[in-house]
Design a protein around this motif. Structure first.
Motif, PDB file in Angstrom:
ATOM      1  N   GLY A  57      33.246  45.046  41.445  1.00 12.14           N
ATOM      2  CA  GLY A  57      32.443  45.809  40.517  1.00 12.14           C
ATOM      3  C   GLY A  57      32.932  47.084  39.762  1.00 12.14           C
ATOM      4  O   GLY A  57      32.255  47.735  39.226  1.00 12.14           O
ATOM      5  N   ALA A  58      34.299  47.328  40.274  1.00 11.90           N
ATOM      6  CA  ALA A  58      34.809  48.664  39.706  1.00 11.90           C
ATOM      7  C   ALA A  58      35.742  48.334  38.568  1.00 11.90           C
ATOM      8  O   ALA A  58      36.264  49.438  37.988  1.00 11.90           O
ATOM      9  CB  ALA A  58      35.448  49.392  40.921  1.00 11.90           C
ATOM     10  N   ILE A  59      36.114  47.013  38.340  1.00 13.37           N
ATOM     11  CA  ILE A  59      37.020  46.707  37.298  1.00 13.37           C
ATOM     12  C   ILE A  59      36.100  46.557  35.964  1.00 13.37           C
ATOM     13  O   ILE A  59      35.100  45.862  35.914  1.00 13.37           O
ATOM     14  CB  ILE A  59      37.683  45.512  37.566  1.00 13.37           C
ATOM     15  N   ALA A  60      36.751  47.231  34.852  1.00 19.56           N
ATOM     16  CA  ALA A  60      35.914  46.742  33.649  1.00 19.56           C
ATOM     17  C   ALA A  60      35.965  45.174  33.313  1.00 19.56           C
ATOM     18  O   ALA A  60      37.104  44.657  33.383  1.00 19.56           O
ATOM     19  CB  ALA A  60      36.568  47.534  32.482  1.00 19.56           C
ATOM     20  N   PRO A  61      34.826  44.817  32.852  1.00 24.66           N
ATOM     21  CA  PRO A  61      35.120  43.308  32.582  1.00 24.66           C
ATOM     22  C   PRO A  61      35.949  42.807  31.893  1.00 24.66           C
ATOM     23  O   PRO A  61      36.569  41.611  31.998  1.00 24.66           O
ATOM     24  CB  PRO A  61      33.516  42.829  31.896  1.00 24.66           C
ATOM     25  N   GLU A  62      36.383  43.535  30.822  1.00 27.66           N
ATOM     26  CA  GLU A  62      37.715  42.996  29.926  1.00 27.66           C
ATOM     27  C   GLU A  62      38.796  43.091  30.731  1.00 27.66           C
ATOM     28  O   GLU A  62      39.705  42.500  30.112  1.00 27.66           O
ATOM     29  CB  GLU A  62      37.479  43.868  28.437  1.00 27.66           C
ATOM     30  N   LEU A  63      38.806  43.832  31.713  1.00 25.37           N
ATOM     31  CA  LEU A  63      40.181  43.801  32.357  1.00 25.37           C
ATOM     32  C   LEU A  63      40.372  42.921  33.690  1.00 25.37           C
ATOM     33  O   LEU A  63      41.410  42.807  34.493  1.00 25.37           O
ATOM     34  CB  LEU A  63      40.201  45.225  32.955  1.00 25.37           C
ATOM     35  N   GLU A  96      32.389  43.272  46.687  1.00 22.05           N
ATOM     36  CA  GLU A  96      31.382  43.134  45.644  1.00 22.05           C
ATOM     37  C   GLU A  96      31.369  42.183  45.068  1.00 22.05           C
ATOM     38  O   GLU A  96      31.271  42.099  43.452  1.00 22.05           O
ATOM     39  CB  GLU A  96      31.396  44.667  44.867  1.00 22.05           C
ATOM     40  N   ILE A  97      31.399  40.773  45.366  1.00 24.28           N
ATOM     41  CA  ILE A  97      31.781  39.649  44.312  1.00 24.28           C
ATOM     42  C   ILE A  97      30.569  39.481  43.625  1.00 24.28           C
ATOM     43  O   ILE A  97      30.592  38.672  42.738  1.00 24.28           O
ATOM     44  CB  ILE A  97      31.974  38.473  45.452  1.00 24.28           C
ATOM     45  N   GLY A  98      29.363  39.957  44.150  1.00 25.40           N
ATOM     46  CA  GLY A  98      28.145  39.592  43.387  1.00 25.40           C
ATOM     47  C   GLY A  98      28.215  40.428  41.873  1.00 25.40           C
ATOM     48  O   GLY A  98      27.462  40.122  40.918  1.00 25.40           O
ATOM     49  N   ASP A  99      29.259  41.242  41.853  1.00 28.86           N
ATOM     50  CA  ASP A  99      29.328  42.187  40.526  1.00 28.86           C
ATOM     51  C   ASP A  99      30.406  41.155  39.618  1.00 28.86           C
ATOM     52  O   ASP A  99      30.533  41.992  38.555  1.00 28.86           O
ATOM     53  CB  ASP A  99      29.759  43.458  40.751  1.00 28.86           C
ATOM     54  N   THR A 103      31.280  51.659  43.635  1.00 29.18           N
ATOM     55  CA  THR A 103      30.012  50.976  43.328  1.00 29.18           C
ATOM     56  C   THR A 103      29.296  51.700  42.385  1.00 29.18           C
ATOM     57  O   THR A 103      28.861  51.426  41.389  1.00 29.18           O
ATOM     58  CB  THR A 103      29.292  50.527  44.609  1.00 29.18           C
ATOM     59  N   LEU A 104      29.135  53.193  42.777  1.00 28.99           N
ATOM     60  CA  LEU A 104      28.387  53.910  41.770  1.00 28.99           C
ATOM     61  C   LEU A 104      29.161  53.898  40.600  1.00 28.99           C
ATOM     62  O   LEU A 104      28.203  54.172  39.476  1.00 28.99           O
ATOM     63  CB  LEU A 104      28.233  55.379  42.500  1.00 28.99           C
ATOM     64  N   ARG A 105      30.294  54.247  40.329  1.00 27.31           N
ATOM     65  CA  ARG A 105      31.138  54.413  39.155  1.00 27.31           C
ATOM     66  C   ARG A 105      30.666  52.966  38.406  1.00 27.31           C
ATOM     67  O   ARG A 105      30.473  53.181  36.921  1.00 27.31           O
ATOM     68  CB  ARG A 105      32.503  54.451  39.218  1.00 27.31           C
TER      69      ARG A 105
END
Ligand SMILES: Nc1ncnc2c1ncn2[C@@H]1O[C@H](COP(=O)(O)OP(=O)(O)OP(=O)(O)O)[C@@H](O)[C@H]1O
Length: 576
Positions: free
Chosen positions: A295-301, A337-340, A545-547
């Motif tokens: 959940g903490a990694i930007a989707p494009e990365l 946080e696999i759900g993210d 997760t908050l970030r």
């Protein structure tokens, strides 16, 4: 109680080690480099004492830049300039961690260089970017008069050891002091943190790997304070004979296989601790254990982070980079946080789980890895499947062996042992001795619902120990600070229907309610995300997760932070 220069720096480093992954072999250099830079920020006599507040607070801001060695030069005062690096060539930003999404965003942004410069030059103590060497920052916290806000900006030469040789050319008693007194414990700290991350157990002093430092050499001002890296903090498991008995029994039946394991449970119940236990009990124990917060990694990365990339795969890919799968080869990869995880990345993950192969971004070579996957989430994956947000086929792959970790309110029997464990941990962390926990204290703790689970208990204990100032623990007071969001949330206006005839009822969606709640927490904490006073703790969730949620919901941390920095002026209202 006052603490001296070395204990303060050591504590700062202890915090840095928990938050960052430092390249192998860089410990000594980094320690010298940082010790020296610290002395630049505080040119007074290094034996000067610091007020207690500096010592107690954790390092709440951290940005780490790795830059190429060629651009590294030093003058004979040891002052390091890397202005040219950022002017002439893009920095090799390998790894950044910061509680400041603004800094993180800047580093990911093509024009980040410019904005980074602006932020750095606006920080007290910097007159120009060229002087922005690796300096741990300590500055007054304007939101809390009389207190100090510690943070760190670390710049690490990618070349490691050789770069450090430059520093050793500088002269003077201070350098000697830093090298002989401070560098060894800090280097040891870094090295042990790294070993702790990859080793299945914390090595005893007599069997530390060759070349690692025995921390008994460290200054004795805060005994043991720097011995605890993140691994040590998360690997100790309380409740083996109590509320976790059935969970551990389930683990034992699966540890010797390579089956994927899915850990389900509310935030803060100890999923990461259990994942580490699975790794330690498995035949892979001598191989790496790597945790990735999806959940903490930007989707494009995400692709590049998980699978790595080839040189030139995209702008900024200046060299080949191994992804987390390759780094975890032979060991265990915790996909937290696999759900993210976004849907496209779920497809690629499924392929690795099915075939054990993948290609790096921009590459054609098929890479096989042998990795045991442990996935964890607090989210309702079956519900997400219904909504089309999680792939059913991935769920079947991952959920072969689900383990549910019960929330703390359902394992009250563990509260006394957990309370003792965290009390000792907080006392060690802050260097404050307290009176013991009484039966009445345990009753208070038992009567609380613990929505944030064990993480919340740990933070209440931090607060209780800090407030105790060496005396009795007052849990009424310590718990008080956790509750204040309740009275004004939800607001009436948030849920009242619109007047008749005024269109559809203005009932907020879950996303809107969540956004408002996060904003309120940020308002209350004036932008602080981590630490005992931070929004993450208030909300009972992991700071990462908050970030990630803030990023997803477009909440800009900078607004709240700015309002904090406007000391004495009217606080600026954050955007709605
Ligand atoms: N059984 C336990 N014994 C000792 N400490 C524990 C235990 N369970 C959790 N903790 C501590 O509680 C904190 C939260 O644990 P952890 O990060 O494993 O939770 P999590 O379920 O993975 O949370 P999230 O879903 O938010 O990532 C950590 O500091 C961890 O060390």
């Amino acid at each position: 109680m006052e603490h001296n220069f070395s204990s303060t720096l050591t504590c700062l480093w202890q915090e840095a080690c928990r938050k960052s992954l430092f390249p192998e072999g860089c410990e000594k250099t980094l320690a010298q480099f940082l010790s020296f830079s610290f002395s630049k920020a505080f040119p007074e006599d290094p034996s000067d004492t610091f007020p207690d507040e500096v010592h107690r607070l954790s390092c709440s801001e951290l940005a780490l830049i790795v830059f190429p060695r060629e651009s590294f030069c030093s003058n004979d005062t040891g002052n390091v300039h890397f202005y040219r690096t950022f002017r002439g060539h893009p920095p090799e930003t390998e790894y950044t961690r910061s509680s400041d999404p603004a800094i993180l965003a800047m580093m990911e942004d093509a024009r980040g260089e410019e904005r980074m410069e602006r932020v750095l030059t606006s920080l007290p103590g910097y007159s120009s970017w060229s002087r922005a060497v690796a300096v741990p920052l300590i500055r007054p916290d304007t939101s809390l008069p009389g207190r100090i806000f510690p943070g760190a900006l670390l710049a690490v030469p990618a070349g490691g050891i050789e770069a450090g040789e430059e520093l050793t050319r500088s002269k003077g008693a201070l350098r000697k002091y830093l090298e002989t007194v401070l560098a060894p414990p800090i280097a040891g700290l870094l090295q042990n943190a790294r070993i702790g991350r990859s080793a299945p157990r914390t090595p005893a002093p007599h069997d530390l790997p060759e070349g690692s430092l025995d921390l008994s050499e460290a200054p004795p001002s805060v005994p043991g304070a720097y011995r605890e890296g993140r691994a040590a903090l998360t690997e100790h498991l309380v409740g083996e004979g109590g509320g976790l008995r059935s969970v551990l029994k389930r683990i034992e039946t699966v540890v010797s296989s390579s089956l994927p394991v899915l850990l389900l449970g509310e935030s803060g119940t100890g999923k990461e601790v259990i994942a580490r236990r699975i790794h330690r009990r498995s035949p892979r124990r001598d191989q790496p254990f790597i945790r990735v917060n999806c959940g903490a990694i930007a989707p494009e990365l995400i692709d590049s982070e998980l699978f790595g990339h080839e040189r030139g795969a995209f702008t900024g890919a200046v060299k080949r980079k191994l992804g987390w799968f390759e780094r975890a080869h032979g060991g265990t990869l915790l996909l937290d946080e696999i759900g993210d995880l976004p849907l496209p990345a779920q497809v690629r993950l499924l392929r690795v789980l099915q075939e054990g192969t993948f290609e790096r971004v921009g590459g054609e070579e098929e890479i096989s890895v042998d990795v045991r996957i442990v996935a964890a989430t607090h989210r309702d994956l079956p519900g997400m499947i219904q909504q089309g947000a999680f792939r059913e086929d991935l769920w079947y792959r991952l959920s072969g062996y689900p383990i549910v970790i019960p929330p703390l309110r359902e394992r009250q029997e563990d509260i006394p042992a957990l309370a003792h464990h965290f009390c000792q941990r907080s006392s060690r962390k802050f260097g404050i001795r307290t009176q013991s926990i009484t039966g009445a204290d345990v009753e208070i703790l038992r009567s609380y619902q613990w929505p944030g689970n064990i993480r919340e208990l740990a933070s209440v204990m931090d607060r209780a120990v800090l407030l105790s100032e060496g005396g009795a623990l007052d849990f009424h007071k310590a718990l008080e600070r956790i509750v204040p969001l309740a009275p004004d949330s939800p607001r009436e206006s948030d849920i009242s229907p619109a007047p008749l005839g005024a269109g559809p009822p203005a009932f907020p969606t879950l996303d809107e309610a969540m956004e408002r709640h996060i904003r309120r927490a940020l308002e209350k904490t004036r932008g602080t995300i981590e630490g005992p006073e931070g929004a993450a703790r208030l909300l009972g969730i992991n700071p990462h997760t908050l970030r990630a949620r803030m990023r997803r919901q477009g909440i800009r941390w900078g607004e709240y932070r700015r309002s904090r920095d406007l000391s004495g002026q009217e606080r600026r209202k954050p955007p709605r």
